[in-house]
Design a protein around this motif. Sequence first.
Motif: not given
Length: 391
Positions: A317-328
């Motif tokens: 579960w990642a969230v980038s510096v600008d708030g974009q999330g992803s599940l891989t």
Amino acid sequence: MEIRVLNKDDFDMRTELSMYAFQFSLTPEQLDEQRKHFKPENQWGAFEDGQLQAMYTLLPFQLYIQGRQMAMGGVAGVATFPEQRRKGHVAKLLSHALMEMKEKGQVVSCLAPFSFGFYRKYGWELYTDLKKYTILPSQFPPRVVTEGRVERVVPDSVLLERVYEAFASRYNGTLVRTQNWWKHTVFTRKAGRTAVYYRPDGEPGGYLLYGIENRVLTVHEMVYLDETARQGLWTFLANHDSMVEKLILTAPVNDELPYMLPDPRIGQEIVPYFMARIVDAASFVDQYAFHATGASVRLKLQLIDPHAPWNEGVWTWAVSVDGQGSLTKSELEDGETVDAGCDIQALTAMLMGYQRPGALRRYGRLTGSAEAADILERVVPQGQTFLMDYF
């Protein structure tokens, strides 16, 4: 058992099951009228030997979540005959519904439960409550002279929808209403009277859908965009004091009306209302608006969802510096452990805004380290849930 979409020839079987399960009856004239308007394309049934044994309806909607619109599958009309219960028919239909929603890109699902415990078994979770007020005329808010005016009007979706959209998008889990939904559902079920607050420039800033019967003033919807509109609408309602014995109003759970009343000892009831379920966790997280904290985060999450196996497993579960999330989808290295773990119900409650990550950890619904819960506290925005509709 065959699961298939209904067709027009299934009208009689479908109507028989609906009337039995939901305990209503139709006259021959009503049956003829319903047959004319029967649209089976969103209705699915479980058949044995050509006979309908159980069914459900899957309605295509959009929900506001963190100000964004997400595709939602509304599950309704789940029914089976009593002699067919406890044979697994409904379980198979709900599994089928989840697959249908995933294929249609409906990343979340909502329903009105007959039993919270029953639907929790399949991954749905309580996501919103309603606060119901009962107020006597002597307890009405003080009348306030405001700019603008309130007028009683003929219900008009074009007039109300911009105000509704601006108000509803502030909450999580509110319905994106189409003009068809306004006309055939909102104005039909909440039939009565409509009043609109107009700002000094003539633009609508709030509205009421309400009814008066047997000296009871029932406010089905009170929608306003600012404090002036709220005061104007309440002054309009307070002017009914000689006509009614009480006022009943439904509001979001975080509504602060009692604080603003001279006599705050009004009737208040918190009513658990609708359930929600994330259907496709990866797509949901991809569309979700996380907090932009200025630093990227990454967690290993163990997600449990036996009824939607595409959600089950270990994820990064990642969230980038600008708030974009992803599940891989991920794997654990030898000796590696996950940072956090939960079932689909807890993930739904967290991302819908019904429960905070820290609270879920205290309840034992979110496992893992305190550090992981703190990270989720930072990146998952606060949000109030609300729903003014029913299906």
